[in-house]
Scaffold this motif. Structure first.
Motif, PDB file in Angstrom:
ATOM      1  N   MET A   1      33.257  29.277  24.123  1.00 51.52           N
ATOM      2  CA  MET A   1      34.670  29.140  24.454  1.00 51.52           C
ATOM      3  C   MET A   1      34.803  28.316  25.723  1.00 51.52           C
ATOM      4  O   MET A   1      34.083  28.526  26.703  1.00 51.52           O
ATOM      5  CB  MET A   1      35.299  30.517  24.655  1.00 51.52           C
ATOM      6  N   ASN A   2      35.719  27.372  25.740  1.00 49.89           N
ATOM      7  CA  ASN A   2      35.948  26.556  26.914  1.00 49.89           C
ATOM      8  C   ASN A   2      36.804  27.320  27.915  1.00 49.89           C
ATOM      9  O   ASN A   2      37.872  27.827  27.570  1.00 49.89           O
ATOM     10  CB  ASN A   2      36.663  25.253  26.526  1.00 49.89           C
ATOM     11  N   VAL A   3      36.329  27.423  29.139  1.00 47.43           N
ATOM     12  CA  VAL A   3      37.071  28.081  30.209  1.00 47.43           C
ATOM     13  C   VAL A   3      37.733  27.004  31.051  1.00 47.43           C
ATOM     14  O   VAL A   3      37.042  26.111  31.574  1.00 47.43           O
ATOM     15  CB  VAL A   3      36.143  28.950  31.078  1.00 47.43           C
ATOM     16  N   PRO A   4      39.061  27.023  31.190  1.00 45.43           N
ATOM     17  CA  PRO A   4      39.722  25.976  31.971  1.00 45.43           C
ATOM     18  C   PRO A   4      39.304  26.044  33.434  1.00 45.43           C
ATOM     19  O   PRO A   4      38.996  27.110  33.971  1.00 45.43           O
ATOM     20  CB  PRO A   4      41.209  26.298  31.805  1.00 45.43           C
ATOM     21  N   ALA A   5      39.263  24.875  34.073  1.00 46.00           N
ATOM     22  CA  ALA A   5      38.930  24.816  35.493  1.00 46.00           C
ATOM     23  C   ALA A   5      40.044  25.478  36.293  1.00 46.00           C
ATOM     24  O   ALA A   5      41.214  25.426  35.913  1.00 46.00           O
ATOM     25  CB  ALA A   5      38.767  23.368  35.930  1.00 46.00           C
ATOM     26  N   GLN A 442      51.041  34.739  31.736  1.00 41.76           N
ATOM     27  CA  GLN A 442      50.174  33.611  32.041  1.00 41.76           C
ATOM     28  C   GLN A 442      48.734  33.978  31.674  1.00 41.76           C
ATOM     29  O   GLN A 442      48.201  34.981  32.156  1.00 41.76           O
ATOM     30  CB  GLN A 442      50.261  33.247  33.521  1.00 41.76           C
ATOM     31  N   ARG A 443      48.143  33.177  30.803  1.00 40.43           N
ATOM     32  CA  ARG A 443      46.798  33.458  30.317  1.00 40.43           C
ATOM     33  C   ARG A 443      45.756  32.680  31.120  1.00 40.43           C
ATOM     34  O   ARG A 443      45.973  31.524  31.486  1.00 40.43           O
ATOM     35  CB  ARG A 443      46.691  33.062  28.834  1.00 40.43           C
ATOM     36  N   GLY A 444      44.634  33.327  31.360  1.00 39.42           N
ATOM     37  CA  GLY A 444      43.498  32.661  31.989  1.00 39.42           C
ATOM     38  C   GLY A 444      43.789  32.086  33.353  1.00 39.42           C
ATOM     39  O   GLY A 444      43.443  30.942  33.642  1.00 39.42           O
ATOM     40  N   VAL A 445      44.407  32.886  34.218  1.00 44.08           N
ATOM     41  CA  VAL A 445      44.789  32.394  35.546  1.00 44.08           C
ATOM     42  C   VAL A 445      43.600  32.504  36.503  1.00 44.08           C
ATOM     43  O   VAL A 445      42.966  33.560  36.621  1.00 44.08           O
ATOM     44  CB  VAL A 445      45.987  33.186  36.094  1.00 44.08           C
ATOM     45  N   GLN A 446      43.324  31.422  37.171  1.00 38.64           N
ATOM     46  CA  GLN A 446      42.336  31.382  38.245  1.00 38.64           C
ATOM     47  C   GLN A 446      42.725  30.235  39.164  1.00 38.64           C
ATOM     48  O   GLN A 446      42.992  29.124  38.708  1.00 38.64           O
ATOM     49  CB  GLN A 446      40.927  31.168  37.686  1.00 38.64           C
ATOM     50  N   PRO A 459      40.884  34.985  40.782  1.00 35.77           N
ATOM     51  CA  PRO A 459      39.712  35.856  40.868  1.00 35.77           C
ATOM     52  C   PRO A 459      38.433  35.069  40.560  1.00 35.77           C
ATOM     53  O   PRO A 459      38.491  33.867  40.346  1.00 35.77           O
ATOM     54  CB  PRO A 459      39.994  36.916  39.818  1.00 35.77           C
ATOM     55  N   THR A 460      37.284  35.767  40.505  1.00 33.54           N
ATOM     56  CA  THR A 460      36.034  35.062  40.244  1.00 33.54           C
ATOM     57  C   THR A 460      35.958  34.564  38.814  1.00 33.54           C
ATOM     58  O   THR A 460      35.172  33.665  38.512  1.00 33.54           O
ATOM     59  CB  THR A 460      34.835  35.978  40.534  1.00 33.54           C
ATOM     60  N   GLY A 461      36.739  35.153  37.933  1.00 39.30           N
ATOM     61  CA  GLY A 461      36.857  34.682  36.558  1.00 39.30           C
ATOM     62  C   GLY A 461      38.313  34.735  36.142  1.00 39.30           C
ATOM     63  O   GLY A 461      39.111  35.499  36.699  1.00 39.30           O
ATOM     64  N   PRO A 462      38.735  33.922  35.167  1.00 38.07           N
ATOM     65  CA  PRO A 462      40.152  33.897  34.764  1.00 38.07           C
ATOM     66  C   PRO A 462      40.631  35.280  34.298  1.00 38.07           C
ATOM     67  O   PRO A 462      39.891  36.041  33.667  1.00 38.07           O
ATOM     68  CB  PRO A 462      40.164  32.890  33.612  1.00 38.07           C
ATOM     69  N   VAL A 463      41.882  35.589  34.640  1.00 37.38           N
ATOM     70  CA  VAL A 463      42.510  36.830  34.190  1.00 37.38           C
ATOM     71  C   VAL A 463      43.870  36.503  33.600  1.00 37.38           C
ATOM     72  O   VAL A 463      44.481  35.481  33.922  1.00 37.38           O
ATOM     73  CB  VAL A 463      42.676  37.847  35.333  1.00 37.38           C
ATOM     74  N   ASP A 464      44.323  37.377  32.734  1.00 40.85           N
ATOM     75  CA  ASP A 464      45.673  37.260  32.188  1.00 40.85           C
ATOM     76  C   ASP A 464      46.638  38.024  33.096  1.00 40.85           C
ATOM     77  O   ASP A 464      46.368  39.176  33.484  1.00 40.85           O
ATOM     78  CB  ASP A 464      45.737  37.833  30.775  1.00 40.85           C
ATOM     79  N   ASP A 510      49.681  46.748  37.581  1.00 39.51           N
ATOM     80  CA  ASP A 510      49.562  47.121  36.169  1.00 39.51           C
ATOM     81  C   ASP A 510      49.035  45.937  35.363  1.00 39.51           C
ATOM     82  O   ASP A 510      49.532  44.813  35.464  1.00 39.51           O
ATOM     83  CB  ASP A 510      50.928  47.550  35.605  1.00 39.51           C
ATOM     84  N   GLY A 511      48.012  46.193  34.555  1.00 42.22           N
ATOM     85  CA  GLY A 511      47.507  45.189  33.635  1.00 42.22           C
ATOM     86  C   GLY A 511      46.570  44.171  34.231  1.00 42.22           C
ATOM     87  O   GLY A 511      46.148  43.235  33.539  1.00 42.22           O
ATOM     88  N   ILE A 512      46.215  44.294  35.535  1.00 40.71           N
ATOM     89  CA  ILE A 512      45.320  43.337  36.172  1.00 40.71           C
ATOM     90  C   ILE A 512      44.133  44.099  36.746  1.00 40.71           C
ATOM     91  O   ILE A 512      44.305  44.946  37.630  1.00 40.71           O
ATOM     92  CB  ILE A 512      46.037  42.543  37.285  1.00 40.71           C
ATOM     93  N   PRO A 513      42.922  43.851  36.268  1.00 40.81           N
ATOM     94  CA  PRO A 513      41.749  44.566  36.799  1.00 40.81           C
ATOM     95  C   PRO A 513      41.581  44.317  38.291  1.00 40.81           C
ATOM     96  O   PRO A 513      41.802  43.204  38.788  1.00 40.81           O
ATOM     97  CB  PRO A 513      40.579  43.980  36.000  1.00 40.81           C
TER      98      PRO A 513
END
Length: 792
Positions: A1-5, A442-446, A459-464, A510-513
């Motif tokens: 899977m491609n992870v956006p920059a 917002q999906r895959g936010v970093q 974060p260190t990896g994308p989060v929704d 809520d909803g964010i690790p």
């Protein structure tokens, strides 16, 4: 899977502020001197982030002042602002009144006892939905050219100011008192010479304060001798009934360096003064800091338009202004009140006084964090989280530069902002707008923030990020001189010390690790596990966020609360020591004691650090139990609870007045003929009123307009808009016990065209009473006995 920059953000580098160019600030320097720079306000040589809330002393019974001020201070306010309503203090020419609930001096002194500064909005014109904007009728009848430098008008202003200044003698900041600022007039847009003259008059009478302000919104022409202050509302009763959501509102949920809002008060400018400024450019003046005085703490209702502002709307709007560069948060209203009655009856603004909008005759609740009768609303708790953070780190935040992005109205665009001092700061992200116009998740936010000495990716990896979230994440937050929180997907709230060292409190979303990233290799114990990755330690939780989630670091602990617990968190003084308090009931600190206002019998209070024991007045108290780092007590309060007196029926009106329009903008007028109204008589048993600190009749209903009477005295009114109707019967307890309360209700008719929120719009015509409850609120004092050593 491609992870956006990660999205890259270049944080602005703070510029040195200009100094000495403004005619505000303390003339003589001292250890607590206040100076206003082009970017922030300083106090004692340190950037200062005040938090103000509007509380009108003349609209609140004097015996409730201390309670309201106590809750305001517990809510994180550092100051209160208040109108001096001319009509209340000089009802007849030369007849000045400063007694009872008009005792301005006593109110200011009491605010100081609660640790609050004071901003006096001394008019002479105030508005605040007061009759003729606060002008007495006798002044209006003279036909003077008011709000100008007309000599006849200024002579009367001089007399009012002289009386007001005399009340404030010895209470200004320069004299060691709490008054730090004064506002002259209000919402005056095209008379800068008059505004400047008002300051000159007050100073000529001996009033010396460090900060002088005037309304800055609406394209106002503010003279250089006054500091412009700004507003932001999430909706407005002053718009037309055809308007689904005012055009200005969405702007205030986006991050922006623009401070001005041309629409607040635009109807009044056009109707009363013939001024239209919609063509004027919005402005951002780099010479002065971004100060707010009217962030909507709620919203009033008019007959024709009745907004239903949600608590989360207020929380998100306030945080958006911090992200946009505000260095002074000011709320209107923070505590609701009751419209005064004067020689001409109720002193509310109306079509009869030439005002564009008919507003209720009695209630000025404003859906504020503290209600008209002292009710504590959810946004009191939600805003407190922000205020505790600003109290803790405001001296750093005020000096930070602001970078904003995602400023369009596109609901799919990520909205973000950064406040940074070049090395550290805060990242703001929002997916929040009111429910009528929601934003997308917002999906895959970093995001990678470029600071002047490196970058931080969070974060260190994308989060929704779910829809409906407004958040702020720390960047390089100093936990101790040796431990730096490089980033966190949690909110900084506050910190406290106990016998084992410091405890920093964070709040999860809520909803964010929850992820914490610490600079260097750090030993992690307790409720977290650390993974060393290069030059950082990444911490994840092993215990769910909550009161028991304590991450132990060398010499310091981090407590990570869940959102519900964060809403219950206070930082209050008990027995001369600041403590974290988790409480199921509203409370505040007074004289080193805790004052609790429960409305149900069993409520818990947890303390950290805790004394080994508590004494109590007004309740029974359980033995304490150790609850992780907390010590918890359960209150069994007396004379509290809810009793249903009436339930589920549909009273019928015998006749309904036809809709009429009035005022300068031909809007729907509130009905005045209640001869055919449905009558609901509510008996209240005397024993239910005995012993309660406050007794409210709470009606859950739908309809159009209601009035509540004790005998022939109108004690409350309500334009139905989707919230419950609270009537305080405490002042009339004996009469209510003998005669009850009479409600006069008019039915809802969709064809009238009144605007209500879409969330409550789907209702049938008529009157529907779900319930009338008696809500009894108690007053409990908690005292730590002298000589108790802190609980270890």
């Amino acid at each position: 899977m491609n992870v956006p920059a990660p999205r890259r953000i270049i944080a602005a580098v703070p510029a040195a502020p200009r100094r000495g160019h403004l005619r505000v600030g303390d003339v003589e320097a001292g250890p607590d001197a206040i100076e206003v720079t082009s970017r922030w306000v300083e106090r004692g040589g340190v950037p200062w982030f005040p938090i103000s809330g509007e509380i009108h002393y003349s609209r609140i019974p004097r015996e409730r002042w201390s309670e309201i001020l106590g809750h305001a201070r517990a809510g994180g306010l550092t100051s209160v602002a208040t109108y001096v309503l001319w009509q209340a203090h000089e009802p007849a020419p030369g007849d000045f009144r400063w007694d009872g609930s008009l005792d301005l001096r006593a109110f200011v002194e009491l605010a100081a006892q609660h640790g609050l500064d004071v901003v006096v909005r001394m008019g002479p014109w105030a508005h605040g939905e007061a009759r003729y904007g606060g002008f007495p009728d006798w002044l209006v009848d003279r036909g003077l050219d008011t709000r100008t430098n007309d000599p006849g008008y200024l002579e009367l202003v001089q007399a009012l100011y002289a009386q007001t200044v005399a009340q404030l003698a010895g209470l200004t900041h320069a004299e060691g008192g709490p008054i730090v600022a004064v506002q002259v007039d209000n919402e005056l847009y095209d008379q800068p010479e008059h505004l400047a003259r008002l300051r000159e008059i007050a100073e000529g009478l001996g009033l010396r304060v460090p900060i002088w302000t005037a309304t800055g919104w609406g394209g106002a022409q503010v003279p250089e001798t006054l500091l412009p202050v700004y507003s932001a509302y999430s909706d407005g009763f002053w718009d037309d009934e055809q308007t689904e959501w005012p055009a200005f509102a969405s702007f205030h949920f986006r991050y922006s360096s623009v401070r001005d809002d041309l629409s607040v008060g635009a109807d009044l400018r056009e109707a009363l003064d013939g001024i239209t400024v919609d063509h004027a450019p919005l402005k951002d003046d780099d010479a002065v800091p971004f100060v707010t005085c009217e962030l909507g703490g709620g919203m009033h209702v008019a007959y024709h338009r009745r907004p239903l502002v949600a608590p989360r709307d207020i929380e998100a709007l306030a945080l958006a202004k911090v992200g946009s560069g505000s260095i002074w948060q000011g709320y209107y209203m923070y505590a609701g009140g009751t419209q005064r009655s004067g020689p001409h009856g109720s002193e509310q603004e109306s079509h009869a006084t030439g005002y564009p909008n008919d507003v209720p005759r009695v209630t000025y609740d404003f859906a504020a964090p503290i209600g008209e009768h002292g009710q504590i609303r959810p946004h009191h708790h939600q805003l407190r989280r922000q205020h505790l953070w600003l109290r803790e780190d405001g001296h750093r935040i005020a000096a930070m530069a602001t970078t904003v992005g995602g400023g369009s109205e596109d609901p799919e665009e990520l909205r973000w902002a950064v406040r940074s001092d070049g090395h550290s700061g805060y990242l703001f992200v929002s997916t929040y707008q009111p429910a009528k116009h929601p934003l997308a998740a917002q999906r895959g936010v970093q995001l990678t923030v470029e600071l002047d000495d490196g970058t931080v990716t969070v974060p260190t990896g994308p989060v929704d990020i779910p829809a409906g979230v407004s958040l702020v994440w720390p960047l390089r937050y100093p936990v101790t001189p040796r431990i730096v929180l490089r980033s966190a997907t949690a909110q900084v709230i506050t910190r406290v010390s106990d016998d084992h060292g410091q405890i920093h409190v964070l709040g999860a979303y809520d909803g964010i690790p929850v992820e914490l990233v610490l600079d260097g290799r750090v030993d992690i114990r307790g409720s977290g596990v650390g993974e060393h990755r290069g030059d950082v330690t990444v911490v994840s939780l092993t215990t769910p966020a909550g009161p028991q989630c304590v991450i132990e670091l060398p010499g310091v602990r981090i407590l990570v609360l869940d959102p519900a617990s964060a809403d219950r968190l206070y930082l209050l003084d008990l027995a001369g020591r600041e403590r974290l308090v988790l409480s199921d009931a509203p409370l505040y600190s007074l004289g080193g004691q805790l004052v609790v206002h429960p409305d149900e019998r069993h409520r818990t209070v947890s303390l950290l650090p805790a004394p080994p024991s508590l004494d109590v007045d007004g309740a029974d108290l359980s033995d304490p139990r150790d609850d992780g780092p907390w010590r918890t007590w359960t209150l069994d309060a007396r004379h509290v609870g809810r009793t249903t007196l009436v339930s589920r029926f549909q009273p019928q009106a015998s006749a309904v007045p036809d809709p009429v329009r009035g005022g300068p903008m031909d809007r729907l007028s509130a009905p005045t003929d209640f001869s055919g109204a449905a009558i609901v008589h509510v008996d209240v048993p005397a024993d239910l009123l005995d012993g309660a600190d406050r007794a409210l009749l709470r009606m859950t209903w739908t309809g159009d307009v209601g009035r509540a009477y004790v005998g022939d005295v109108l004690i409350s009114d309500h334009f139905w808009h989707g919230r419950v109707w609270d009537v305080d019967v405490t002042p009339w307890a004996s009469e209510v016990a003998e005669h009850g309360v009479r409600f006069e209700l008019l039915p809802w008719r969709r064809s009238t065209g009144v605007w209500v929120d879409p969330a409550v719009r789907d209702l049938s015509d008529g009157i529907h009473v779900t319930a009338v409850e008696l809500v009894r609120v108690g007053r409990v004092r908690l005292v730590a006995p002298d000589g108790d050593e802190p609980h270890r």
